[in-house]
Motif scaffolding. Structure first.
Motif, PDB file in Angstrom:
ATOM      1  N   VAL A  93     100.571  20.287  26.310  1.00 23.26           N
ATOM      2  CA  VAL A  93     100.656  19.114  25.432  1.00 23.26           C
ATOM      3  C   VAL A  93      99.975  19.436  24.101  1.00 23.26           C
ATOM      4  CG1 VAL A  93     100.078  16.679  25.147  1.00 23.26           C
ATOM      5  CG2 VAL A  93     100.627  17.557  27.431  1.00 23.26           C
ATOM      6  N   PHE A  94      98.789  19.981  24.183  1.00 23.61           N
ATOM      7  CA  PHE A  94      98.004  20.353  23.000  1.00 23.61           C
ATOM      8  C   PHE A  94      98.797  21.294  22.091  1.00 23.61           C
ATOM      9  CE2 PHE A  94      95.135  23.816  21.482  1.00 23.61           C
ATOM     10  CZ  PHE A  94      94.489  23.119  20.477  1.00 23.61           C
ATOM     11  N   PHE A  95      99.372  22.337  22.662  1.00 25.51           N
ATOM     12  CA  PHE A  95     100.093  23.326  21.869  1.00 25.51           C
ATOM     13  C   PHE A  95     101.348  22.736  21.227  1.00 25.51           C
ATOM     14  CE2 PHE A  95     103.367  26.680  21.594  1.00 25.51           C
ATOM     15  CZ  PHE A  95     102.760  27.483  20.644  1.00 25.51           C
ATOM     16  N   THR A  96     101.984  21.812  21.923  1.00 23.91           N
ATOM     17  CA  THR A  96     103.209  21.212  21.407  1.00 23.91           C
ATOM     18  C   THR A  96     102.946  20.318  20.200  1.00 23.91           C
ATOM     19  OG1 THR A  96     104.096  21.244  23.657  1.00 23.91           O
ATOM     20  CG2 THR A  96     105.269  19.908  22.072  1.00 23.91           C
ATOM     21  N   GLN A 164     103.105  26.324  30.883  1.00 25.78           N
ATOM     22  CA  GLN A 164     104.420  26.915  30.616  1.00 25.78           C
ATOM     23  C   GLN A 164     104.674  27.158  29.130  1.00 25.78           C
ATOM     24  OE1 GLN A 164     107.938  25.672  32.791  1.00 25.78           O
ATOM     25  NE2 GLN A 164     106.743  24.120  33.870  1.00 25.78           N
ATOM     26  N   LEU A 165     104.047  26.374  28.262  1.00 28.64           N
ATOM     27  CA  LEU A 165     104.345  26.430  26.834  1.00 28.64           C
ATOM     28  C   LEU A 165     103.220  26.985  25.982  1.00 28.64           C
ATOM     29  CD1 LEU A 165     105.918  22.863  26.490  1.00 28.64           C
ATOM     30  CD2 LEU A 165     107.117  25.020  26.915  1.00 28.64           C
ATOM     31  N   PHE A 166     102.008  26.851  26.458  1.00 28.74           N
ATOM     32  CA  PHE A 166     100.830  27.185  25.647  1.00 28.74           C
ATOM     33  C   PHE A 166     100.847  28.632  25.169  1.00 28.74           C
ATOM     34  CE2 PHE A 166      96.502  28.941  25.439  1.00 28.74           C
ATOM     35  CZ  PHE A 166      96.027  28.203  24.374  1.00 28.74           C
ATOM     36  N   SER A 167     100.483  28.814  23.913  1.00 29.59           N
ATOM     37  CA  SER A 167     100.322  30.154  23.341  1.00 29.59           C
ATOM     38  C   SER A 167      99.175  30.123  22.348  1.00 29.59           C
ATOM     39  CB  SER A 167     101.616  30.595  22.651  1.00 29.59           C
ATOM     40  OG  SER A 167     101.496  31.928  22.178  1.00 29.59           O
ATOM     41  N   SER A 168      98.561  31.287  22.121  1.00 30.72           N
ATOM     42  CA  SER A 168      97.376  31.378  21.269  1.00 30.72           C
ATOM     43  C   SER A 168      97.541  32.516  20.279  1.00 30.72           C
ATOM     44  CB  SER A 168      96.149  31.621  22.155  1.00 30.72           C
ATOM     45  OG  SER A 168      94.964  31.628  21.414  1.00 30.72           O
ATOM     46  N   LYS A 194      95.920  35.454  34.604  1.00 26.63           N
ATOM     47  CA  LYS A 194      95.148  35.808  33.408  1.00 26.63           C
ATOM     48  C   LYS A 194      96.058  36.350  32.310  1.00 26.63           C
ATOM     49  CE  LYS A 194      90.852  35.009  34.776  1.00 26.63           C
ATOM     50  NZ  LYS A 194      90.080  33.905  34.155  1.00 26.63           N
ATOM     51  N   PHE A 195      97.009  37.188  32.698  1.00 22.33           N
ATOM     52  CA  PHE A 195      97.874  37.839  31.715  1.00 22.33           C
ATOM     53  C   PHE A 195      98.987  36.934  31.189  1.00 22.33           C
ATOM     54  CE2 PHE A 195      95.780  41.808  32.538  1.00 22.33           C
ATOM     55  CZ  PHE A 195      96.008  42.538  31.374  1.00 22.33           C
ATOM     56  N   LYS A 196      99.092  35.726  31.716  1.00 23.69           N
ATOM     57  CA  LYS A 196     100.015  34.758  31.102  1.00 23.69           C
ATOM     58  C   LYS A 196      99.619  34.488  29.664  1.00 23.69           C
ATOM     59  CE  LYS A 196     102.107  31.295  33.024  1.00 23.69           C
ATOM     60  NZ  LYS A 196     102.389  30.025  33.724  1.00 23.69           N
ATOM     61  N   LEU A 197      98.346  34.686  29.375  1.00 19.06           N
ATOM     62  CA  LEU A 197      97.843  34.513  28.008  1.00 19.06           C
ATOM     63  C   LEU A 197      98.533  35.491  27.057  1.00 19.06           C
ATOM     64  CD1 LEU A 197      95.822  32.897  26.362  1.00 19.06           C
ATOM     65  CD2 LEU A 197      94.040  34.504  27.046  1.00 19.06           C
ATOM     66  N   LEU A 198      98.741  36.728  27.492  1.00 21.82           N
ATOM     67  CA  LEU A 198      99.438  37.723  26.680  1.00 21.82           C
ATOM     68  C   LEU A 198     100.953  37.557  26.766  1.00 21.82           C
ATOM     69  CD1 LEU A 198      96.540  38.953  26.866  1.00 21.82           C
ATOM     70  CD2 LEU A 198      97.633  41.204  26.778  1.00 21.82           C
ATOM     71  N   ASP A 199     101.434  37.159  27.943  1.00 21.44           N
ATOM     72  CA  ASP A 199     102.872  36.930  28.127  1.00 21.44           C
ATOM     73  C   ASP A 199     103.413  35.945  27.100  1.00 21.44           C
ATOM     74  OD1 ASP A 199     103.777  38.533  30.288  1.00 21.44           O
ATOM     75  OD2 ASP A 199     102.741  37.218  31.693  1.00 21.44           O
ATOM     76  N   SER A 200     102.622  34.948  26.768  1.00 18.89           N
ATOM     77  CA  SER A 200     103.083  33.860  25.901  1.00 18.89           C
ATOM     78  C   SER A 200     102.985  34.196  24.416  1.00 18.89           C
ATOM     79  CB  SER A 200     102.268  32.593  26.185  1.00 18.89           C
ATOM     80  OG  SER A 200     100.906  32.786  25.810  1.00 18.89           O
ATOM     81  N   GLN A 201     102.399  35.330  24.091  1.00 19.33           N
ATOM     82  CA  GLN A 201     102.186  35.679  22.684  1.00 19.33           C
ATOM     83  C   GLN A 201     103.385  36.432  22.094  1.00 19.33           C
ATOM     84  OE1 GLN A 201      98.163  37.610  23.196  1.00 19.33           O
ATOM     85  NE2 GLN A 201      97.663  36.274  21.471  1.00 19.33           N
ATOM     86  N   SER A 202     103.649  36.179  20.811  1.00 18.71           N
ATOM     87  CA  SER A 202     104.722  36.866  20.095  1.00 18.71           C
ATOM     88  C   SER A 202     104.152  38.069  19.334  1.00 18.71           C
ATOM     89  CB  SER A 202     105.407  35.899  19.136  1.00 18.71           C
ATOM     90  OG  SER A 202     104.473  35.385  18.214  1.00 18.71           O
ATOM     91  N   LYS A 203     104.992  38.779  18.608  1.00 22.00           N
ATOM     92  CA  LYS A 203     104.578  40.030  17.959  1.00 22.00           C
ATOM     93  C   LYS A 203     103.578  39.822  16.817  1.00 22.00           C
ATOM     94  CE  LYS A 203     108.652  40.164  14.942  1.00 22.00           C
ATOM     95  NZ  LYS A 203     109.847  40.950  14.558  1.00 22.00           N
ATOM     96  N   ASN A 204     103.462  38.602  16.301  1.00 18.34           N
ATOM     97  CA  ASN A 204     102.480  38.358  15.236  1.00 18.34           C
ATOM     98  C   ASN A 204     101.138  37.877  15.791  1.00 18.34           C
ATOM     99  OD1 ASN A 204     103.427  35.859  16.044  1.00 18.34           O
ATOM    100  ND2 ASN A 204     103.230  34.944  14.017  1.00 18.34           N
ATOM    101  N   CYS A 205     100.978  37.939  17.107  1.00 19.08           N
ATOM    102  CA  CYS A 205      99.725  37.536  17.757  1.00 19.08           C
ATOM    103  C   CYS A 205      98.904  38.772  18.135  1.00 19.08           C
ATOM    104  CB  CYS A 205     100.021  36.720  19.008  1.00 19.08           C
ATOM    105  SG  CYS A 205     100.891  35.156  18.683  1.00 19.08           S
ATOM    106  N   LEU A 206      97.597  38.555  18.311  1.00 23.81           N
ATOM    107  CA  LEU A 206      96.684  39.655  18.630  1.00 23.81           C
ATOM    108  C   LEU A 206      95.972  39.399  19.957  1.00 23.81           C
ATOM    109  CD1 LEU A 206      94.971  40.073  15.135  1.00 23.81           C
ATOM    110  CD2 LEU A 206      97.062  41.168  15.950  1.00 23.81           C
ATOM    111  N   ALA A 207      95.835  40.450  20.754  1.00 20.88           N
ATOM    112  CA  ALA A 207      95.120  40.348  22.025  1.00 20.88           C
ATOM    113  C   ALA A 207      94.021  41.403  22.083  1.00 20.88           C
ATOM    114  CB  ALA A 207      96.086  40.539  23.188  1.00 20.88           C
TER     115      ALA A 207
END
Length: 428
Positions: A93-96, A164-168, A194-207
């Motif tokens: 909800v927050f991310f949306t 399901q939607l959250f990304s950082s 834990k790795f869902k955090l990276l799964d949800s990130q696009s190429k302009n994101c940093l991990a």
């Protein structure tokens, strides 16, 4: 790949399951935006709450579930499994609704401390920063959010698993050790959460991930991610930096937490003199490797937050003559991975009903004694100190177990330990 996000929560029929902090914040945020129904396994008086018998008669578009609910062991287990694709979290909800820059921190150990350090660092850099998630406010409780607001989020495996939607924009995985297996069932499920955090990130994101972590390295070898990944060498020597004079960062685990902050600060282009000042003055969090007493021959550390062996072992290397208090509800699959030579300076004082488990883990590695309860163990520790006054001792209360055998939470356990210290040190 990162999903294209649309606001799926507006004008929908939504069930919010679990009326703890995150559930109530979701309700208050969405109640004027959607048709909301509430359910909780225990609370029965909250407005808009629906009975279990009526649930099957309503076709919900979305189910927002609290992280603490195990879908395989709750009152709506069958209903949730049938509607698994409809399950979301307050993070979704927050991310949306908010597209702000977010720095999300996860890992088995050190999440809260690292999140707090980063929050203090950004606040001292005059940023509009909010501390949310496990350590701070539920995200949806935040007010007066501007486009410049930055969020520092501590995320658990439970939250990430259901989201399901959250990304950082920025993500951090501090470390991974076997944990919460009673909930995730297998170690692989826990790692995947834990790795869902990276799964949800696009190429302009940093991990940012720990470079010398066995489980993290294995996962990175078996799967490719779209985001740019920085491997943080937590063994790097930062002793030349003034802020490491802070005694809080003498332990191995807190040095590791600090290394992530220092590496991330390069990308955030922070003012170095302010960064140094913040870290030099950082006091730590209550009951997390907290030094509660320190004089010439005695240091007392309250680490009530410790719920596994992996969260404690980083403290054994920096203190001589450690009197280690541990006990409580052990975690499935937990193991003491250190060898006898690593623990030659440690004597353990085991308390509570699960002594057999701790005895088995420590046998042949550590000298230990058993006690009925924490009070008896602390009493014994202080009797040793009073006899050998000239020896430098560290009393380490690091239970390596959950607190629910005798306490409401780790905070209550930590407070009780502090009271015992006063009782046996000062007769209060």
């Amino acid at each position: 790949m990162k999903k294209k996000i649309e606001n799926i929560f507006l004008k929908k029929k939504i069930l919010i399951y679990g009326l703890g902090k995150s559930g109530i914040s979701s309700f208050r945020f969405l109640r004027n935006k959607a048709d909301i129904y509430l359910f909780d396994d225990f609370k029965k008086t909250y407005p808009k709450q629906i009975s279990k018998s009526k649930l099957s008669k309503i076709k919900f578009d979305i189910i927002i579930i609290s992280p603490g609910i195990n879908i395989f062991n709750c009152k709506l287990s069958k209903f949730l499994r049938l509607n698994k694709k409809k399950i979301y979290t307050d993070l979704d909800v927050f991310f949306t609704f908010f597209k702000n820059e977010c720095i999300t921190i996860t890992g088995t150990n050190g999440k809260s401390t690292t999140a707090k350090i980063l929050y203090e660092v950004l606040k001292d850099q005059k940023k509009d920063v909010r501390l949310i998630g496990n350590i701070g406010n539920p995200p949806l409780n935040e007010k007066k959010i501007s486009k410049n607001t930055i969020f520092v989020l501590e995320a658990s495996s439970y939250q990430l698993d259901y989201s399901q939607l959250f990304s950082s924009k920025y993500s951090i995985i501090l470390n991974i050790k076997p944990d919460h297996l009673e909930r995730h069932k297998t170690l692989q499920n826990y790692i995947d959460a834990k790795f869902k955090l990276l799964d949800s990130q696009s190429k302009n994101c940093l991990a940012y991930v720990k470079s010398n972590d066995v489980l993290i390295s294995k996962k990175l070898r078996t799967k490719k991610f779209d985001c740019k990944i920085f491997k943080v060498n937590t063994k790097k020597n930062y002793n030349h930096l003034p802020q490491t004079k802070n005694k809080y960062f003498l332990t191995e685990s807190n040095k590791e937490n600090l290394s992530f902050i220092l590496e991330l600060s390069k990308k955030l282009k922070l003012k170095n003199y302010l960064l140094q000042k913040t870290i030099k003055n950082f006091k730590g969090l209550k009951y997390r490797q907290q030094i509660i007493f320190q004089k010439k021959n005695l240091t007392i550390i309250n680490d009530s937050k410790s719920t596994s062996f992996s969260s404690s072992v980083g403290m054994f290397k920096k203190h001589s003559k450690i009197l280690w208090l541990l006990g409580g509800i052990y975690k499935k699959g937990d193991k003491l991975e250190l060898k006898k030579k690593d623990l030659s300076n440690v004597t353990a004082f085991i308390y509570g009903e699960n002594k057999d488990f701790f005895n088995k883990q420590l046998k042949g590695k550590v000298k230990f004694k058993n006690y009925k309860n924490l009070e008896d163990a602390v009493k014994s520790v202080f009797s040793i100190i009073k006899i050998k006054k000239s020896v430098n001792y560290t009393i380490l209360f690091s239970p390596c177990a959950a607190s629910f055998d005798n306490f409401k939470n780790f905070e209550e356990r930590g407070l009780y330990f502090n009271r015992l210290v006063k009782k046996f040190m000062y007769g209060k």
